[in-house]
Design an enzyme around this catalytic site. Structure first.
Site, mmCIF file in Angstrom:
data_model
loop_
_atom_site.group_PDB
_atom_site.id
_atom_site.type_symbol
_atom_site.label_atom_id
_atom_site.label_comp_id
_atom_site.label_asym_id
_atom_site.label_seq_id
_atom_site.Cartn_x
_atom_site.Cartn_y
_atom_site.Cartn_z
ATOM 1 N N ASP A 283 0.798 -1.229 0.000
ATOM 2 C CA ASP A 283 0.000 0.000 0.000
ATOM 3 C C ASP A 283 0.831 1.279 0.000
ATOM 4 O OD1 ASP A 283 -2.456 -1.202 -0.166
ATOM 5 O OD2 ASP A 283 -2.734 -1.350 1.982
ATOM 6 N N TYR A 368 -9.011 -0.516 4.233
ATOM 7 C CA TYR A 368 -8.260 -0.329 5.482
ATOM 8 C C TYR A 368 -7.951 1.122 5.764
ATOM 9 C CZ TYR A 368 -7.193 -4.829 7.552
ATOM 10 O OH TYR A 368 -7.288 -6.013 8.217
HETATM 11 CU CU LIG Z 1 -5.874 -6.959 8.858
#
Ligand SMILES: [Cu+2]
Length: 619
Positions: A283, A368
């Site tokens: 990421d 996330y």
């Molecule tokens: Cu996780």
């Protein structure tokens, strides 16, 4: 006049950099910006900005450093054979392309989804997984979820079994994979305000500093607090980083780190199902945390007497996007700094409060949310804490599905097992260098005549001479730590000054060496790497990790040279994080989990540097 070399990149500067790049003929009709950031530390007084440019026609990436002081090109490297990070424009267009595609609509209609506006598309830059069709292209995988309303939690309702491949250059869905059929989960699993009944009984907490905070921010991003001074940087790729971290003793300013950052992260998934096995994420390098940074809100994201800094990042065409209140700076009470009750003196007690300076930002990458929290303490401790929250990635579940590699989150929805491995990069500069690293293991002596009471154990330092010798894992059984010292500087006890890394206990990358993700993120197989500091070696999986080919870039490649790492400027790369076997309690939104690593002074000071904290007013 150009800004300080370590100032935050501003929107006006982004405009100026883009104009300069045009003036210098670096930009063609088919050129897009893939990175714009304050240059990593260099020895010049000039203001240097790094830009990475992708020319779609030639498929070439130019890595250019520009000087805003002299309006010139400092250096330029032409890169071929790599695919650039997708831009934010491409990522968001990919969703529209999938939703507008007639074949995708046809496939989904067979699964009962007829309104494409209700389909949420997560565009995954999941790397080159070795499929013939993705090798020649720049691709994103469109992974699909269902929402009745835009505000619904899409991750509660995966449309599992379908992957739509988008060719970013052609701007079209060129391939659809179908791997089975799962029901779209019925439960909507809301978490937003208003959808749930709130608990009661929590009274107000106000954190006030009636005399104002104890730190100052000058020159945009130079933060001074107690003995500390540091520059906060928002890097396009790494997000919130620190530069030129130092502690001042009297009138002596003592450098500790030249730069500290979250240089990469890898999230490998362990599920073998075809629709999930491709999932892996870098990421930092694939997405660029700096352009996913949240605008923070007082009272919600941050509590107390907060100073905010804005940040700015360059969009595809080099135009600036400003994020207000992107960096949060504040002080936190942190319990007791030290205490002793003297039972030999009628129980007289000395106690001092601990306090830390918090420099933090929050980033959202698809499902996330990550917080980067840097903490500086009154006793010389430096800490990096990653906060993990948001929503686990999900897959469909039906009776008799294997749950060997995933866990049930709801009656029809499961979450694959995965890891979050963070690679922190510390450019060490203890007392201005040169620096040398030691691994310190605690070992028990064997019984025998040299161990008359069979109690002997000791800390055994090993001087790390070369890169290969430094590569290692954490070892809790040996209470393993690493120490970085300046052997030309001595404390009052005649010992070298230093800092020691208290590592987190982290399992290394579970996917085997034969896996695709291992080839992309080889750094994850170890917890410790040490290299000579180099401006050319910044990202542990390489500069261009998207669909990375060739594999083995970054730390595995550099350290193969086994260069000496003593008495020089060294960079410590520490891999730490979590292995996430999701719990029902992680759904529909994850309670924050924490992963951290800590540096403490070891012989950097002559005694407890927090001895001089003034007593608090006791009531
Ligand atoms: Cu996780």
């Amino acid at each position: 006049m150009a800004a300080h070399p370590e100032a935050l990149l501003t929107a006006d500067e982004i405009t100026a950099v883009t104009a300069l790049a045009h003036d210098l003929d670096l930009i063609g009709d088919d050129t897009t910006f893939r990175r714009m950031a304050v240059s990593h530390p260099h020895d010049s007084d000039e203001r240097w900005i790094e830009i990475w440019l992708y020319h779609a026609g030639s498929k070439q990436i130019d890595e250019v450093t520009l000087s805003l002081t002299s309006n010139t090109v400092v250096d330029k490297t032409e890169v071929t054979g790599h695919k650039p990070q997708p831009t934010m424009g491409e990522m968001s267009r990919a969703g529209d392309i999938v939703r507008a595609d007639a074949k995708v609509a046809e496939v989904l209609a067979q699964r009962g989804v007829t309104d494409m506006s209700k389909v949420q598309v997560d565009a995954w830059p999941s790397g080159n997984m070795g499929l013939d069709h993705e090798v020649p292209r720049r691709t994103l995988r469109g992974v699909l979820f269902y929402r009745d309303e835009k505000a619904d939690n899409g991750y509660a309702r995966p449309i599992d079994g379908v992957i739509a491949f988008v060719d970013l250059d052609a701007g079209e869905v060129y391939h659809i994979d179908e791997h089975g059929d799962w029901p779209i989960p019925a439960e909507t699993n809301e978490y937003r305000a208003g959808a749930l009944r709130d608990r009661t009984g929590l009274e107000t907490i106000d954190i006030t500093q009636p005399d104002g905070p104890s730190f100052t921010v000058t020159d945009g991003n130079l933060i001074t607090w107690q003995n500390w001074d540091v520059r906060a940087i928002m890097d396009h790729t790494e997000g919130l980083a620190l530069q030129s971290l130092a502690w001042t003793d009297g009138d002596r300013r003592r450098p500790i780190m030249r730069r500290a950052s979250l240089a990469e992260m890898v999230v490998p998934y362990g599920e073998t199902r075809e629709t999930q096995a491709f999932k892996n994420a870098l990421d930092v390098g694939e997405i660029g945390l700096g352009r996913t940074v949240n605008s923070l809100v007082l009272g919600c994201d941050c509590l107390g007497d907060i100073t905010y800094l804005d940040s700015a990042w360059a969009f595809d065409d080099g135009s600036p996007i400003t994020v207000e209140q992107a960096i949060c700076i504040h002080e936190e009470d942190f319990g007791i700094a030290w205490k002793h009750t003297d039972s030999h003196n009628d129980g007289a007690s000395e106690v001092r409060r601990s306090r830390r300076l918090v420099i933090s930002s929050l980033f959202t990458v698809g499902n996330y949310d990550y917080g980067i929290f840097w903490y500086l303490y009154l006793d010389g401790t430096i800490q990096l804490e990653i906060k993990l929250t948001g929503i686990v990635t999900t897959q469909g579940y039906k009776a008799d599905d294997s749950l060997d590699y995933s866990a049930l989150m709801g009656p029809e929805v499961a979450a694959p097992i995965h890891q979050h491995l963070f690679c922190a990069k510390f450019d060490m500069d203890v007392d201005g260098g040169p620096n040398t690293a030691y691994r310190v293991d605690v070992v028990a002596d064997p019984p025998g005549p040299d161990n008359p009471h069979n109690n002997a154990f000791r800390a055994v330092p090993t001087r790390l001479e070369t890169e290969q010798q430094a590569i290692d894992r954490v070892d809790a059984a040996k209470a393993r730590t690493w120490r970085v010292v300046n052997e030309t500087e001595k404390n009052r006890l005649g010992r070298p000054t230093g800092f020691k890394l208290l590592p987190a206990d982290t399992a290394t990358l579970f996917p085997s060496e034969a896996s695709r993700i291992s080839g992309r993120a080889g750094f994850g197989h170890q917890n410790m790497w040490i290299t000579p500091t180099s401006r050319d070696e910044r990202f542990p999986a390489g500069n261009h990790v998207t669909q990375s080919e060739p594999t083995g870039m970054g730390l595995p490649e550099w350290t193969a040279a086994d260069r000496p790492i003593t008495d020089t400027a060294i960079t410590v790369w520490h891999v730490f994080g979590l292995t996430h076997s999701a719990r029902p309690e992680d759904f529909p939104v994850m309670p924050t989990e924490y992963a951290r690593c800590t540096w403490v002074p070891v012989g950097f000071f002559d005694k407890n540097p927090a001895l001089d904290i003034a007593p608090s007013a006791c009531h």
